[in-house]
Write a protein that holds these residues in place. Structure first.
Motif, PDB file in Angstrom:
ATOM      1  N   ASP A 239     -19.985   3.042   4.721  1.00  0.00           N
ATOM      2  CA  ASP A 239     -19.668   4.452   4.900  1.00  0.00           C
ATOM      3  C   ASP A 239     -18.203   4.639   5.257  1.00  0.00           C
ATOM      4  OD1 ASP A 239     -22.326   4.707   4.406  1.00  0.00           O
ATOM      5  OD2 ASP A 239     -22.868   5.473   6.396  1.00  0.00           O
ATOM      6  N   ALA A 240     -17.731   3.753   6.131  1.00  0.00           N
ATOM      7  CA  ALA A 240     -16.319   3.833   6.508  1.00  0.00           C
ATOM      8  C   ALA A 240     -15.425   3.538   5.313  1.00  0.00           C
ATOM      9  CB  ALA A 240     -16.027   2.860   7.644  1.00  0.00           C
ATOM     10  N   MET A 241     -15.864   2.635   4.452  1.00  0.00           N
ATOM     11  CA  MET A 241     -15.102   2.309   3.244  1.00  0.00           C
ATOM     12  C   MET A 241     -15.002   3.531   2.323  1.00  0.00           C
ATOM     13  SD  MET A 241     -13.676   0.733   0.760  1.00  0.00           S
ATOM     14  CE  MET A 241     -13.529   1.676  -0.752  1.00  0.00           C
ATOM     15  N   LEU A 242     -16.097   4.237   2.157  1.00  0.00           N
ATOM     16  CA  LEU A 242     -16.075   5.420   1.295  1.00  0.00           C
ATOM     17  C   LEU A 242     -15.102   6.465   1.835  1.00  0.00           C
ATOM     18  CD1 LEU A 242     -19.905   5.740   0.532  1.00  0.00           C
ATOM     19  CD2 LEU A 242     -18.109   5.275  -1.151  1.00  0.00           C
ATOM     20  N   VAL A 243     -15.148   6.711   3.131  1.00  0.00           N
ATOM     21  CA  VAL A 243     -14.265   7.719   3.725  1.00  0.00           C
ATOM     22  C   VAL A 243     -12.803   7.275   3.611  1.00  0.00           C
ATOM     23  CG1 VAL A 243     -13.624   8.893   5.861  1.00  0.00           C
ATOM     24  CG2 VAL A 243     -16.043   8.562   5.293  1.00  0.00           C
ATOM     25  N   GLU A 244     -12.547   6.010   3.942  1.00  0.00           N
ATOM     26  CA  GLU A 244     -11.163   5.537   3.875  1.00  0.00           C
ATOM     27  C   GLU A 244     -10.650   5.529   2.440  1.00  0.00           C
ATOM     28  OE1 GLU A 244      -8.715   1.426   4.751  1.00  0.00           O
ATOM     29  OE2 GLU A 244     -10.129   2.134   6.283  1.00  0.00           O
ATOM     30  N   GLY A 245     -11.492   5.137   1.512  1.00  0.00           N
ATOM     31  CA  GLY A 245     -11.075   5.133   0.114  1.00  0.00           C
ATOM     32  C   GLY A 245     -10.716   6.517  -0.378  1.00  0.00           C
ATOM     33  N   VAL A 246     -11.529   7.505  -0.042  1.00  0.00           N
ATOM     34  CA  VAL A 246     -11.255   8.886  -0.431  1.00  0.00           C
ATOM     35  C   VAL A 246      -9.953   9.370   0.176  1.00  0.00           C
ATOM     36  CG1 VAL A 246     -12.058  11.255  -0.036  1.00  0.00           C
ATOM     37  CG2 VAL A 246     -13.649   9.533  -0.889  1.00  0.00           C
TER      38      VAL A 246
ATOM     39  N   LEU B  11     -15.311   2.120  -5.946  1.00  0.00           N
ATOM     40  CA  LEU B  11     -14.186   2.811  -5.303  1.00  0.00           C
ATOM     41  C   LEU B  11     -13.194   1.813  -4.714  1.00  0.00           C
ATOM     42  CD1 LEU B  11     -12.914   5.475  -4.339  1.00  0.00           C
ATOM     43  CD2 LEU B  11     -14.356   5.324  -2.294  1.00  0.00           C
ATOM     44  N   ALA B  12     -13.694   0.698  -4.189  1.00  0.00           N
ATOM     45  CA  ALA B  12     -12.808  -0.321  -3.630  1.00  0.00           C
ATOM     46  C   ALA B  12     -11.850  -0.861  -4.682  1.00  0.00           C
ATOM     47  CB  ALA B  12     -13.630  -1.455  -3.025  1.00  0.00           C
ATOM     48  N   HIS B  13     -12.310  -0.993  -5.920  1.00  0.00           N
ATOM     49  CA  HIS B  13     -11.427  -1.440  -6.989  1.00  0.00           C
ATOM     50  C   HIS B  13     -10.341  -0.398  -7.279  1.00  0.00           C
ATOM     51  CE1 HIS B  13     -14.560  -4.468  -7.731  1.00  0.00           C
ATOM     52  NE2 HIS B  13     -13.642  -5.132  -8.420  1.00  0.00           N
ATOM     53  N   GLU B  14     -10.699   0.878  -7.190  1.00  0.00           N
ATOM     54  CA  GLU B  14      -9.693   1.922  -7.369  1.00  0.00           C
ATOM     55  C   GLU B  14      -8.629   1.831  -6.285  1.00  0.00           C
ATOM     56  OE1 GLU B  14     -10.238   5.243  -9.776  1.00  0.00           O
ATOM     57  OE2 GLU B  14     -10.482   3.248 -10.645  1.00  0.00           O
ATOM     58  N   VAL B  15      -9.057   1.631  -5.052  1.00  0.00           N
ATOM     59  CA  VAL B  15      -8.117   1.535  -3.930  1.00  0.00           C
ATOM     60  C   VAL B  15      -7.208   0.326  -4.107  1.00  0.00           C
ATOM     61  CG1 VAL B  15      -7.945   1.142  -1.443  1.00  0.00           C
ATOM     62  CG2 VAL B  15      -9.626   2.771  -2.334  1.00  0.00           C
ATOM     63  N   ALA B  16      -7.773  -0.808  -4.522  1.00  0.00           N
ATOM     64  CA  ALA B  16      -6.969  -2.014  -4.715  1.00  0.00           C
ATOM     65  C   ALA B  16      -5.953  -1.821  -5.835  1.00  0.00           C
ATOM     66  CB  ALA B  16      -7.879  -3.204  -5.018  1.00  0.00           C
ATOM     67  N   LEU B  17      -6.359  -1.161  -6.907  1.00  0.00           N
ATOM     68  CA  LEU B  17      -5.423  -0.896  -7.998  1.00  0.00           C
ATOM     69  C   LEU B  17      -4.288   0.023  -7.542  1.00  0.00           C
ATOM     70  CD1 LEU B  17      -7.863  -0.412 -11.014  1.00  0.00           C
ATOM     71  CD2 LEU B  17      -6.104  -2.176 -10.823  1.00  0.00           C
TER      72      LEU B  17
ATOM     73  N   ALA C  14     -17.655  15.099  -9.043  1.00  0.00           N
ATOM     74  CA  ALA C  14     -17.377  14.631 -10.406  1.00  0.00           C
ATOM     75  C   ALA C  14     -16.724  13.250 -10.392  1.00  0.00           C
ATOM     76  CB  ALA C  14     -16.492  15.624 -11.140  1.00  0.00           C
ATOM     77  N   TYR C  15     -15.837  13.011  -9.423  1.00  0.00           N
ATOM     78  CA  TYR C  15     -15.153  11.717  -9.362  1.00  0.00           C
ATOM     79  C   TYR C  15     -16.146  10.594  -9.063  1.00  0.00           C
ATOM     80  CZ  TYR C  15     -11.968   8.020  -7.855  1.00  0.00           C
ATOM     81  OH  TYR C  15     -11.298   6.827  -7.715  1.00  0.00           O
ATOM     82  N   PHE C  16     -17.014  10.804  -8.088  1.00  0.00           N
ATOM     83  CA  PHE C  16     -17.996   9.779  -7.763  1.00  0.00           C
ATOM     84  C   PHE C  16     -18.950   9.528  -8.943  1.00  0.00           C
ATOM     85  CE2 PHE C  16     -17.926  10.291  -2.840  1.00  0.00           C
ATOM     86  CZ  PHE C  16     -16.780   9.530  -2.797  1.00  0.00           C
ATOM     87  N   GLU C  17     -19.372  10.596  -9.600  1.00  0.00           N
ATOM     88  CA  GLU C  17     -20.246  10.400 -10.753  1.00  0.00           C
ATOM     89  C   GLU C  17     -19.520   9.645 -11.856  1.00  0.00           C
ATOM     90  OE1 GLU C  17     -22.961  12.773 -14.050  1.00  0.00           O
ATOM     91  OE2 GLU C  17     -22.095  13.900 -12.382  1.00  0.00           O
ATOM     92  N   ARG C  18     -18.262   9.965 -12.067  1.00  0.00           N
ATOM     93  CA  ARG C  18     -17.475   9.262 -13.088  1.00  0.00           C
ATOM     94  C   ARG C  18     -17.395   7.773 -12.774  1.00  0.00           C
ATOM     95  NH1 ARG C  18     -16.259   6.844 -16.854  1.00  0.00           N
ATOM     96  NH2 ARG C  18     -14.169   6.596 -17.710  1.00  0.00           N
ATOM     97  N   LEU C  19     -17.179   7.416 -11.511  1.00  0.00           N
ATOM     98  CA  LEU C  19     -17.116   6.001 -11.144  1.00  0.00           C
ATOM     99  C   LEU C  19     -18.451   5.316 -11.429  1.00  0.00           C
ATOM    100  CD1 LEU C  19     -15.119   5.915  -7.763  1.00  0.00           C
ATOM    101  CD2 LEU C  19     -14.271   5.550 -10.088  1.00  0.00           C
ATOM    102  N   LEU C  20     -19.552   5.972 -11.088  1.00  0.00           N
ATOM    103  CA  LEU C  20     -20.857   5.364 -11.343  1.00  0.00           C
ATOM    104  C   LEU C  20     -21.147   5.258 -12.834  1.00  0.00           C
ATOM    105  CD1 LEU C  20     -23.071   6.986  -8.541  1.00  0.00           C
ATOM    106  CD2 LEU C  20     -22.356   4.584  -8.725  1.00  0.00           C
ATOM    107  N   ARG C  21     -20.760   6.267 -13.607  1.00  0.00           N
ATOM    108  CA  ARG C  21     -20.991   6.202 -15.055  1.00  0.00           C
ATOM    109  C   ARG C  21     -20.150   5.096 -15.693  1.00  0.00           C
ATOM    110  NH1 ARG C  21     -25.565   9.266 -16.199  1.00  0.00           N
ATOM    111  NH2 ARG C  21     -25.410  11.294 -15.172  1.00  0.00           N
TER     112      ARG C  21
ATOM    113  N   ALA D  38       0.834  -1.192   0.000  1.00  0.00           N
ATOM    114  CA  ALA D  38       0.000   0.000   0.000  1.00  0.00           C
ATOM    115  C   ALA D  38       0.866   1.238   0.000  1.00  0.00           C
ATOM    116  CB  ALA D  38      -0.915  -0.003   1.224  1.00  0.00           C
ATOM    117  N   ILE D  39       0.299   2.343  -0.457  1.00  0.00           N
ATOM    118  CA  ILE D  39       1.015   3.606  -0.535  1.00  0.00           C
ATOM    119  C   ILE D  39       0.533   4.506   0.590  1.00  0.00           C
ATOM    120  CG2 ILE D  39       1.576   5.562  -2.013  1.00  0.00           C
ATOM    121  CD1 ILE D  39       0.520   3.850  -4.331  1.00  0.00           C
ATOM    122  N   ALA D  40       1.416   5.128   1.276  1.00  0.00           N
ATOM    123  CA  ALA D  40       1.036   6.097   2.298  1.00  0.00           C
ATOM    124  C   ALA D  40       0.748   7.419   1.610  1.00  0.00           C
ATOM    125  CB  ALA D  40       2.151   6.256   3.324  1.00  0.00           C
ATOM    126  N   ILE D  41      -0.479   7.884   1.705  1.00  0.00           N
ATOM    127  CA  ILE D  41      -0.884   9.097   1.022  1.00  0.00           C
ATOM    128  C   ILE D  41      -1.382  10.098   2.048  1.00  0.00           C
ATOM    129  CG2 ILE D  41      -2.559  10.067  -0.602  1.00  0.00           C
ATOM    130  CD1 ILE D  41      -2.579   7.416  -2.022  1.00  0.00           C
TER     131      ILE D  41
END
Length: 816
Positions: free
Chosen positions: A211-218, A271-277, A230-237, A11-14
């Motif tokens: 909810d915790a997943m969304l916050v941690e992912g962000v 979003l979880a897939h983005e975090v895993a990538l 815009a980012y969340f809408e892009r993921l859903l689209r 994992a990357i420390a961000i």
């Protein structure tokens, strides 16, 4: 694939760009979810405005936003408009008219000459949507990681939402979509086999709470608050089909008192897939740099001016169509026929009814036709004989008020046989579709199945007999498993008065008043429900017509109507009927129940309907490319039962106008099956209550249908469902185009094109309302969603008063 760094799975420390609280993240997630239009399952198909979540934005603003988040087109290719200019369908005056009505920010960029030059300047590239991390990883690794992510999510969603198509269910019940996905993904080796090392470990480390997943992912992706919408809408689209289905799931639940956030769950999965990538790619500097640039782009607002020229060309094209369409409506109306009509026939406002109404009036000049919403004002949950649960028979914008059960046709034995037949059919279908039955079914059925195969191949399917013995709706209140069924007497009277007033049938009623619902005959067609009705969840209107007729024939109701000032002649009978829009057969329902006193009236009307049906079939045959053959009528009938036919009819293709006016205004006009026709006379509308009903319900439904056809035409890749030949039904809920990918939404190409050219002309709806402008304004002032459709350019609103026509704009009314 390319070699990865040795620490690729770490994992990357961000450091987050800003401190984000849960409320900020969830607000952005819910806002993105609301911008997704709902999608209903195939068997309860609803024509939906795919721009529904953006209706509070101007058309040009929505176009710019959708280009960024979905890579979508909202107008036609420029060559389309260039061709219209070249062949005279559009001219410089139309370009000037579009500029005059445009917002100043768009109009100041162009004049008519520059717009014409834009049309012939060559096609612009389809805009690439904003980058997700999967997009960036795909370019870096030269692998389609976006397609992989969509495929994995789609495979999971198909299993989770399966409605009985699959014989084996692999997912136990969990408290939400995200929880179900996390449990499965933690043991799913497919991403690691594809090359994403450590995927299961990364999923296991994610929070169990959504909810915790969304916050941690962000936080892990270092996203700032301004970037989230815009980012969340892009993921859903990026998983737009399943996002739309999840939104439909939530929509239905909300209206039934079961609120849910399935779309937000899906967002957490994406979003979880983005975090895993991100974890897998380690500290790859190119990926980090590209994603930092992407984050900045998400914070920048969409620029409406990037779409201004193309939207102006579309507006000019629509003005050109209106210029040809409106003059006929602005001629002096023909005089209404005096005396009592021989019969009256109330059809659905569906554009296909315009053809049969015109044909019936030609065959029987003394018959009056009217247009009204095809559920006839009775929003009911209908429970068929032998069933334990019912279906909502009304537009999805409404909730059923009453539960009506179908009576037993002739005996309890008949109902039991009907149910036994359904149960047997389910057993056969289950055996035929089971995973291990591909050869066993054929072995067991043997020659016994040959007849059906031959009949299907030779198109010998049995035609549905609309007058077959079936239980009439039981209106008397009773108890069924603790639920009240039927319609109380007071509610029947109120419904009858409301129906007759809304139809304008408060005086001069004929001896026979036909209430004509509509449905469609088709075979082997996943989108069959969409042909039956675009508004009522794919249900035909026969039950609603029968319920309405039963209410209006009720002697107690008749007596009460007289006390309310509505005089229904003693010899007036209301009769239910069903119009098959594929074959143009109109079948009388419960005709055997009519008294002998009306037998001759009914026989004459049946003959007139048969003649009208023949004329309508010949007219439709030309649109289907069947002209020039003496057998066109029979070929239309055969086409409806052909299991290999991809275009049994054109549905609502061509829909372009909504007209609320007395029939005398349009009688005798050939509107080409392109207009929703609602009967309305403002002079008899006390307090303009009927006008309010028309503008807030039938008009909105018509706009949904129109914009679905429009979007499926201008960008079938994003808003349509592609080629029917490649469709595979998924879980009974929708279709894939091919073996996988995202769930497809909207209409197939075969519903809008004949394979060579468009059959549906992409035009936003032109609503022509014969009513005073101040009355229309009062309705718009109290109903913001309808006002937004008008003022933001999703529909055109015109008021017709004699030979004067005025257009409603955001600035007020302007002469046309």
């Amino acid at each position: 694939m390319d070699a990865l760094p040795s620490h690729a799975a770490s994992a990357i420390a961000i450091t987050p760009a800003d401190t984000l609280d849960t409320a900020t993240v969830l607000d952005a997630a819910r806002s993105a979810a609301r911008r997704i239009a709902p999608l209903w399952p195939l068997d309860s198909f609803v024509a939906v405005n795919p721009y529904l979540g953006l209706a509070d934005h101007r058309f040009v603003e929505a176009a710019a936003a959708l280009a960024r988040t979905a890579g979508a087109r909202t107008t036609m290719p420029r060559a389309f408009y260039a061709a219209a200019l070249a062949d005279g369908r559009m001219d410089m005056a139309d370009l000037s008219a579009a500029l005059a009505l445009a917002p100043p920010s768009s109009a100041r960029l162009f004049d008519a000459g520059r717009l014409a030059a834009l049309a012939v300047s060559g096609e612009r590239e389809r805009e690439t949507p904003l980058d997700t991390l999967a997009d960036i990883a795909g370019r870096r690794m030269r692998r389609d990681w976006s397609g992989h992510v969509v495929g994995r999510i789609s495979s999971f969603a198909a299993r989770h939402f399966d409605r009985g198509q699959a014989s084996w269910r692999s997912i136990p019940a969990y408290a939400g979509l995200y929880a179900a996905w996390k449990a499965e993904a933690a043991i799913d080796r497919a991403p690691e086999v594809a090359g994403i090392a450590g995927f299961r470990e990364a999923v296991a480390a994610l929070p169990d709470d959504r909810d915790a997943m969304l916050v941690e992912g962000v936080e892990r992706l270092a996203l700032a608050p301004a970037q989230l919408p815009a980012y969340f809408e892009r993921l859903l689209r990026s998983v737009g089909g399943w996002a739309a289905f999840a939104r439909g799931h939530d929509w239905s639940g909300e209206r039934a008192g079961r609120p849910g956030e399935t779309v937000v769950d899906l967002l957490a999965i994406r979003l979880a897939h983005e975090v895993a990538l991100h974890a897998w790619l380690g500290d790859d500097s190119l990926v980090r740099g590209a994603f930092a640039a992407a984050r900045c782009a998400y914070a920048a607002p969409a620029d409406p001016l990037s779409e201004a020229g193309d939207c102006l060309l579309q507006a000019a094209y629509e003005h050109a169509w209106q210029r040809r369409f409106l003059p006929a409506l602005m001629q002096p109306a023909s005089s209404a026929a005096s005396g009592r009509p021989a019969a009256q026939a109330v059809f659905c406002i569906d554009v296909r009814s315009e053809v049969i109404r015109r044909a019936l009036e030609a065959a029987a000049p003394d018959v009056e036709t009217l247009g009204f919403a095809g559920f006839f004002g009775v929003a009911v949950e209908h429970v068929a004989a032998g069933e334990t649960s019912g279906e909502a028979l009304c537009p999805v914008l409404l909730e059923p008020r009453f539960m009506v059960c179908e009576g037993v046709p002739s005996s309890v034995t008949a109902a039991a046989a009907q149910r036994l037949g359904r149960d047997a059919s389910r057993v056969v279908q289950g055996f035929r579709g089971a995973a291990v039955s591909s050869f066993a079914f054929v072995e067991a059925a043997g020659l016994g199945y040959l007849g059906k195969l031959v009949a299907d191949s030779l198109r010998l399917g049995r035609r549905r007999d609309a007058e077959a013995a079936s239980g009439r709706p039981a209106l008397d209140p009773s108890d069924r498993d603790g639920r009240l069924t039927g319609i109380p007497a007071a509610d029947r009277l109120a419904s009858a008065a409301a129906i007759l007033r809304a139809m304008g049938l408060t005086q001069n009623l004929a001896r026979l008043v036909l209430l004509v619902g509509h449905g469609a005959t088709t075979r082997n067609n996943p989108h069959a429900a969409g042909l039956a009705c675009g508004a009522c969840g794919g249900h035909a209107g026969d039950v609603n017509a029968r319920v309405a007729a039963a209410i209006l024939n009720d002697p107690t109701v008749r007596a009460g109507l007289g006390d309310m000032g509505i005089e229904v002649p003693a010899d007036t009978l209301f009769v239910a009927a069903l119009h098959d829009t594929t074959t143009d057969l109109v079948s009388i329902l419960d005709g055997a129940m009519l008294p002998a006193s009306h037998a001759k009236d009914l026989a004459l009307l049946k003959a007139q309907l048969a003649e009208a049906g023949r004329a309508a079939r010949i007219e439709r045959a030309a649109r289907l490319g069947l002209e020039g053959d003496v057998s066109v009528e029979s070929r239309v009938m055969v086409r409806a039962r052909d299991w290999s036919e991809m275009r049994p009819e054109w549905g609502l293709a061509g829909c372009a106008a909504f007209i609320a006016a007395p029939r005398v205004l349009t009688r005798g006009l050939d509107l080409g099956g392109r207009a929703f026709l609602h009967s309305y006379d403002w002079r008899t509308d006390d307090g303009f209550r009927t006008l309010e009903l028309i503008l807030t319900a039938p008009l909105v439904v018509a706009s949904w249908i129109n914009l679905q056809y429009y979007a499926s035409t201008v960008d079938n890749r994003v808003f349509g469902s592609g080629d029917k030949v490649l469709h595979n039904v998924v879980g009974g809920v929708g279709v894939f185009e091919g073996a996988g990918g995202d769930l497809r939404v909207g209409l197939p190409l075969q519903s809008i094109s004949d394979g060579r050219e468009l059959v549906h002309e992409p035009l936003r709806l032109t609503a022509v309302i014969a009513a005073p402008t101040d009355a229309i304004d009062r309705v718009l002032a109290t109903h913001q969603p309808v006002r937004a459709l008008v003022e933001n350019g999703w529909i055109y609103m015109l008021a017709l008063d004699g030979e004067t026509c005025r257009r409603r704009t955001a600035a007020g009314w302007q002469a046309v």
